[in-house]
Design a protein around this motif. Sequence first.
Motif, PDB file in Angstrom:
ATOM      1  N   LEU A 150       0.815  -1.211   0.000  1.00  0.00           N
ATOM      2  CA  LEU A 150       0.000   0.000   0.000  1.00  0.00           C
ATOM      3  C   LEU A 150       0.851   1.264   0.000  1.00  0.00           C
ATOM      4  O   LEU A 150       0.571   2.225  -0.719  1.00  0.00           O
ATOM      5  CB  LEU A 150      -0.922   0.020   1.226  1.00  0.00           C
ATOM      6  CG  LEU A 150      -2.181  -0.836   1.201  1.00  0.00           C
ATOM      7  CD1 LEU A 150      -2.902  -0.725   2.545  1.00  0.00           C
ATOM      8  CD2 LEU A 150      -3.112  -0.422   0.069  1.00  0.00           C
ATOM      9  N   MET A 151       1.902   1.275   0.833  1.00  0.00           N
ATOM     10  CA  MET A 151       2.672   2.510   1.012  1.00  0.00           C
ATOM     11  C   MET A 151       3.873   2.609   0.079  1.00  0.00           C
ATOM     12  O   MET A 151       4.606   3.599   0.116  1.00  0.00           O
ATOM     13  CB  MET A 151       3.150   2.630   2.465  1.00  0.00           C
ATOM     14  CG  MET A 151       4.131   1.569   2.903  1.00  0.00           C
ATOM     15  SD  MET A 151       4.611   1.835   4.634  1.00  0.00           S
ATOM     16  CE  MET A 151       5.701   0.423   4.914  1.00  0.00           C
ATOM     17  N   ASN A 152       4.065   1.614  -0.782  1.00  0.00           N
ATOM     18  CA  ASN A 152       5.237   1.603  -1.651  1.00  0.00           C
ATOM     19  C   ASN A 152       4.967   2.376  -2.949  1.00  0.00           C
ATOM     20  O   ASN A 152       3.864   2.332  -3.494  1.00  0.00           O
ATOM     21  CB  ASN A 152       5.618   0.157  -1.978  1.00  0.00           C
ATOM     22  CG  ASN A 152       7.049   0.024  -2.437  1.00  0.00           C
ATOM     23  OD1 ASN A 152       7.933   0.729  -1.966  1.00  0.00           O
ATOM     24  ND2 ASN A 152       7.290  -0.897  -3.355  1.00  0.00           N
ATOM     25  N   HIS A 153       5.990   3.082  -3.429  1.00  0.00           N
ATOM     26  CA  HIS A 153       5.914   3.819  -4.698  1.00  0.00           C
ATOM     27  C   HIS A 153       4.734   4.789  -4.725  1.00  0.00           C
ATOM     28  O   HIS A 153       3.983   4.841  -5.701  1.00  0.00           O
ATOM     29  CB  HIS A 153       5.839   2.850  -5.881  1.00  0.00           C
ATOM     30  CG  HIS A 153       7.134   2.168  -6.161  1.00  0.00           C
ATOM     31  ND1 HIS A 153       8.239   2.822  -6.680  1.00  0.00           N
ATOM     32  CD2 HIS A 153       7.524   0.881  -5.952  1.00  0.00           C
ATOM     33  CE1 HIS A 153       9.242   1.964  -6.782  1.00  0.00           C
ATOM     34  NE2 HIS A 153       8.843   0.795  -6.341  1.00  0.00           N
ATOM     35  N   LEU A 154       4.586   5.555  -3.668  1.00  0.00           N
ATOM     36  CA  LEU A 154       3.566   6.594  -3.640  1.00  0.00           C
ATOM     37  C   LEU A 154       4.135   7.966  -3.989  1.00  0.00           C
ATOM     38  O   LEU A 154       3.485   8.769  -4.655  1.00  0.00           O
ATOM     39  CB  LEU A 154       2.914   6.667  -2.255  1.00  0.00           C
ATOM     40  CG  LEU A 154       1.948   5.541  -1.879  1.00  0.00           C
ATOM     41  CD1 LEU A 154       1.440   5.741  -0.455  1.00  0.00           C
ATOM     42  CD2 LEU A 154       0.775   5.456  -2.854  1.00  0.00           C
TER      43      LEU A 154
END
Length: 301
Positions: A230-234
């Motif tokens: 979810l929090m990756n590559h945001l």
Amino acid sequence: MYIPDSFRKKMTRAFKEEGARWLDTLEERVNGYLARWNLISLGPVSNLSYNYVLNVLDENGVPTILKVSLSSRELENEMRALQLYDGNGCCRLLKADVENGVILLEKVAPGTMLAELEDEEQVLEQFMNVWKALRRQDPKGAHFPMIHQWASQLPRCRKMQEYQTGQFSEEILQLAEQFFKEMTDTTEGLQLLHGDLHHENILFSEEKGWIAIDPKGIIGDPYFDVVSFLMNHLQEKEDPKRVLWERVEVLSRGLSFERKRLLKAGLAMTALSAFWSMEEGDRSWKQTYQYTWWFHEWLRM
């Protein structure tokens, strides 16, 4: 033997003198296993994290992966997780000397990372397929660490300068501790979690399709096993907050998740991840910490 400066800095920043000592002996250790297992080194992978990972050829000329870890305990958890997955949904373990922190793995070819796909919809679909393939009930007696053992590290945050100067909120810290306990107490079933299932740890195999690598091996509620993704590559997204919300929505539908419960898992795990980064002196902790407040906002809707 080539050891990138960026890797040296990362290991010494995270592990201080222990990391420096490990780096001093790394070349001798790697050469010893190249000889013992009849391997030919092709050089390290390009995205080294906290393990030294080499592309190698085995005695039959087959491309494989040699992984050397500073923490034999973490590598033991990975080894046992790989044994349980047995090549289904995850790469296969070939050889291991866990006591000395060394394992040999099948090489995923061509090894395209999920991060290389540009279509977010396709990325989400393949992530969910891999997540589903990795589901295993808690293997009783396997002695994996529990998610609450990770959560038990959170109180150390109160000793950090960032906490004492108000940069890391007591409210967020208390909610993270509360949600870790609440979700564990109310789980419909503990499972073996990958523990770090994000874009770079999902690769394409010509033989098997998209599969995972580098499992941490930890027991917990399955909701926790989507937060790394979810929090990756945001941050590179034009509107990271919108992308995170869309991921929450798609995963809630696709995995039959209760949205509020997923938001609680998101807040708890991003708070823990931000703390870990802060503890290692990684300035990117503030980005991860921002996500905790987005989860907090959505929980109040």
